[in-house]
Design a protein around this motif. Structure first.
Motif, PDB file in Angstrom:
ATOM      1  N   TRP A  34      -8.944   5.298   4.494  1.00  0.00           N
ATOM      2  CA  TRP A  34      -9.075   4.066   3.707  1.00  0.00           C
ATOM      3  C   TRP A  34      -7.702   3.516   3.334  1.00  0.00           C
ATOM      4  N   VAL A  35      -6.790   4.423   2.960  1.00  0.00           N
ATOM      5  CA  VAL A  35      -5.437   3.973   2.614  1.00  0.00           C
ATOM      6  C   VAL A  35      -4.749   3.361   3.833  1.00  0.00           C
ATOM      7  N   ARG A  36      -4.943   4.026   4.993  1.00  0.00           N
ATOM      8  CA  ARG A  36      -4.280   3.535   6.215  1.00  0.00           C
ATOM      9  C   ARG A  36      -4.780   2.158   6.621  1.00  0.00           C
ATOM     10  N   GLY A  38      -6.780   0.102   4.645  1.00  0.00           N
ATOM     11  CA  GLY A  38      -7.253  -0.718   3.541  1.00  0.00           C
ATOM     12  C   GLY A  38      -6.679  -2.121   3.530  1.00  0.00           C
ATOM     13  N   PHE A  39      -5.431  -2.260   4.004  1.00  0.00           N
ATOM     14  CA  PHE A  39      -4.788  -3.578   3.952  1.00  0.00           C
ATOM     15  C   PHE A  39      -4.657  -4.215   5.327  1.00  0.00           C
ATOM     16  N   ALA A  40      -5.328  -3.607   6.313  1.00  0.00           N
ATOM     17  CA  ALA A  40      -5.289  -4.183   7.670  1.00  0.00           C
ATOM     18  C   ALA A  40      -6.169  -5.422   7.732  1.00  0.00           C
ATOM     19  N   ALA A  41      -5.769  -6.372   8.598  1.00  0.00           N
ATOM     20  CA  ALA A  41      -6.547  -7.618   8.731  1.00  0.00           C
ATOM     21  C   ALA A  41      -7.914  -7.363   9.340  1.00  0.00           C
ATOM     22  N   ASN A  42      -7.954  -6.546  10.363  1.00  0.00           N
ATOM     23  CA  ASN A  42      -9.224  -6.241  11.035  1.00  0.00           C
ATOM     24  C   ASN A  42      -9.406  -4.722  11.097  1.00  0.00           C
ATOM     25  N   PRO A  43      -9.757  -4.073   9.962  1.00  0.00           N
ATOM     26  CA  PRO A  43      -9.896  -2.609   9.967  1.00  0.00           C
ATOM     27  C   PRO A  43     -11.082  -2.184  10.824  1.00  0.00           C
ATOM     28  N   PRO A  44     -10.958  -1.051  11.509  1.00  0.00           N
ATOM     29  CA  PRO A  44     -12.093  -0.542  12.280  1.00  0.00           C
ATOM     30  C   PRO A  44     -13.202  -0.114  11.330  1.00  0.00           C
ATOM     31  N   PRO A  45     -14.423  -0.017  11.821  1.00  0.00           N
ATOM     32  CA  PRO A  45     -15.526   0.419  10.948  1.00  0.00           C
ATOM     33  C   PRO A  45     -15.312   1.860  10.491  1.00  0.00           C
ATOM     34  N   MET A  46     -15.507   2.099   9.209  1.00  0.00           N
ATOM     35  CA  MET A  46     -15.350   3.451   8.645  1.00  0.00           C
ATOM     36  C   MET A  46     -16.639   3.857   7.953  1.00  0.00           C
TER      37      MET A  46
END
Length: 635
Positions: A34-36, A38-46
């Motif tokens: 989540w930390v890695r 969390g601030f990405a524009a298009n985070p992969p599904p977690m």
């Protein structure tokens, strides 16, 4: 059903810890993702659960188990437990990486997660443990308001361990440390301050309202212990000490036990440290015979032989209760040891021959003897029969049976003997020397001074006199003796046997002799009383056969160092075997007739240096000597 419930209830706390740790692994792994992202524009599904997370939990859980993380308790979490967590986290990372590499080539796992995982996990696992321990310690302190306020002398490793033990028990409340190292002053150990030096104990004990002093300095020598004890005595408070490591290892004390300072701790020299490797090498797997096995020396010899590798011990003892007690103790403490217990007089050839045939010993320790100086002055027949003739019986039987080593336990009173005990033991030494030239048996003689706390010795006598309120009786204000402890005496015997020179006489470098007056004064102080005030010291005069001072070395015996720095070997004085045999023949005949006059003549003839101490012509009345105003030199 009850056993099942007990096992279930005992296992529940451990299962809770396992669940906690696995929850922390899950939190660490998902949290880092989540930390890695969390601030990405298009985070992969977690997701909160996946096959990847299952592999992480299984791999890390197996590492936890193998690392022994669940053998300890949170209540006692310490640096070793944290080190286990560090190792388990790092090894766990490797196990997880291997598992995920096999599963999906680590494609979806960010490198930042792998790098941060062990450090985050260490914090998540270690912090709850340390917080729980701190909470339990604080709870113990709050609930122990009525506990004994304790001042600890010594802020080293022993003090560190002691303060933990005291807090766990709840019966003691550590209020401060005292230590002579200036750099420690003002610092804290487990939150307990180092308040000053040991010399300040009187003032600091008052300031802290301490009710008990504990000496946590098990490695100091006797002179330093004397200084510390003197400082404790000035406070008027009770004081205790922690046991030495060697006392814990051999079972004389329990870890964390608070014991009274013993007179042995205040002897004026350092204890002899034996070469245990040489002793175990010589003793391991052997069969040994001990005469007088129920006595003070004989019983400790049996324990040490069993402890250091003897396969079989033959116990020869004339007192049935002592024999039964010693045999039961050996069978309880050393279940693999073979015991051969024989009730009988070692002066009876049939008894000794039976033991030799039954046990087939490789070595014999002849500890059976009468040793009370004043009593033997009037019991010459029994002194000669037991100390001389019985020694000849045992030694001759061992020689004829091919026993490898025969050890005679002698005394410093055999040097320039002034009493029947010394003369009879000197003649026993001569008997062994006369036999040494005839067969391959190694005849070894070991001499030492008074043995502290042995049966009939001065220490238990003083202790009983102090217990009943005195007076403590000392023969003369100037009398001195050499002292050693029972374990130390037996270590010397085993060390001398391991050195194994033929026809050798060994003695211990025992340092300076101890004035008996000062021994009595120190024992009174250790009992929490004052000499001359609470307990009187009465001087009764020397008894028949007693000397003011004992000597360890004869002028005609040249002494040299051995492999052990504290053991000296004497060059034995020559004896004429035929004269010894003739003297023994005459003594047997006189013993059979109970002719003490003939025995006295034979003993003086056989031991020319025997000069009986002059009996007091007019035994003076017991006097009470006033205790001097200045404090006497301590032991």
């Amino acid at each position: 059903m009850k056993d099942f419930r007990d096992r279930l209830s005992a296992g529940l706390p451990r299962l809770a810890v396992v669940a906690h740790d696995l929850a922390m692994v899950w939190l660490c792994w998902t949290g880092l993702h989540w930390v890695r992202y969390g601030f990405a524009a298009n985070p992969p599904p977690m997701s909160l659960w996946s096959t990847q997370i299952a592999i992480v939990l299984v791999a890390q859980g197996l590492v936890f188990w193998q690392a022994g993380l669940y053998r300890g308790l949170w209540r006692f979490a310490s640096v070793p437990d944290l080190w286990n967590i560090v190792k388990a986290s790092l090894i766990g990372l490797l196990a997880i990486s291997l598992g995920l590499f096999i599963y999906n080539r680590l494609d979806p796992v960010p490198r930042a997660v792998l790098l941060g995982y062990p450090f985050a996990l260490i914090g998540l696992l270690g912090t709850p443990r340390l917080l729980y321990r701190a909470w339990k310690d604080a709870t113990s302190e709050r609930t122990g308001r009525s506990s004994v306020r304790t001042l600890i002398l010594g802020a080293g490793e022993a003090g560190d361990a002691l303060v933990r033990d005291l807090r766990r028990s709840g019966a003691y409340q550590p209020v401060g440390f005292l230590d002579d190292a200036p750099k420690l002053h003002g610092s804290k150990l487990h939150g307990v301050p180092v308040l000053g030096s040991i010399g300040d104990v009187v003032e600091i004990a008052k300031e802290t309202s301490a009710k008990l002093l504990v000496i946590a300095m098990p490695a100091v020598d006797a002179s330093e212990m004397q200084r510390v004890v003197a400082a404790c005595e000035r406070t008027g408070l009770p004081f205790r000490t922690v046991p030495r490591l060697e006392d814990v290892l051999v079972g004389r004390s329990l870890p964390g036990e608070l014991k009274e300072v013993a007179i042995e701790d205040l002897l004026g020299r350092k204890p002899v440290l034996p070469d245990w490797k040489a002793i175990r090498s010589w003793l391991g797997g052997r069969s040994v015979m001990v005469t007088g096995a129920g006595g003070s020396i004989g019983s400790e010899l049996c324990r040490q032989c069993a402890r250091h590798g003897a396969q079989r011990i033959a116990l020869v003892e004339i007192d049935e209760l002592s024999l039964m007690t010693m045999e039961a103790e050996l069978r309880r403490d050393f279940p693999n040891l073979e015991c051969v217990a024989v009730l009988g007089d070692c002066g009876d050839p049939a008894v000794i021959n039976h033991v030799l045939a039954e046990a087939k010993p490789d070595a014999c320790f002849h500890a059976a003897a009468y040793k009370q100086v004043p009593l033997l002055e009037a019991q010459l027949r029994e002194a000669v029969r037991n100390n001389v003739l019985a020694t000849e019986t045992v030694a001759a039987a061992c020689r004829d049976a091919g026993v490898g080593t025969f050890v005679l336990i002698s005394t410093d009173k055999a040097v320039d003997p002034a009493n029947v005990l010394g003369a009879s033991k000197r003649l026993a030494e001569m008997v062994c020397q006369a036999m040494a030239e005839q067969r391959s048996t190694h005849f070894v003689t070991v001499r030492f001074g008074n043995v502290l706390d042995s049966a009939g010795s001065v220490v238990p006598l003083f202790r009983e006199q102090i217990r009943v309120g005195g007076p403590v009786t000392v023969t003369d204000a100037e009398v001195t003796r050499y002292f050693m402890t029972i374990p130390e005496a037996c270590q010397l015997i085993l060390q001398a046997a391991a050195i194994g020179s033929h026809e050798a006489i060994y003695t211990l470098d025992m340092g300076e002799p101890v004035p008996i007056r000062l021994l009595a004064e120190q024992m009174i102080r250790l009992a929490g009383k004052q000499p001359g005030k609470d307990i009187a010291i009465v001087y009764t005069g020397l008894r028949p056969g007693e000397k003011l001072h004992e000597t360890l070395f004869h002028a005609d015996e040249r002494y040299r160092q051995t492999a052990h720095p504290k053991i000296l070997q004497a060059e034995a004085r020559s004896v004429i075997a035929d004269q010894v045999v003739s003297a023994l023949r005459g003594m047997r005949e006189a013993t059979a007739r109970y002719d003490q006059i003939a025995l006295a003549q034979a003993l003086r003839s056989a031991v020319p240096e025997f000069q009986p101490a002059q009996e007091v012509s007019e035994p003076h009345a017991a006097t009470i000597v006033p205790f001097p105003a200045r404090e006497a030199r301590r032991i």
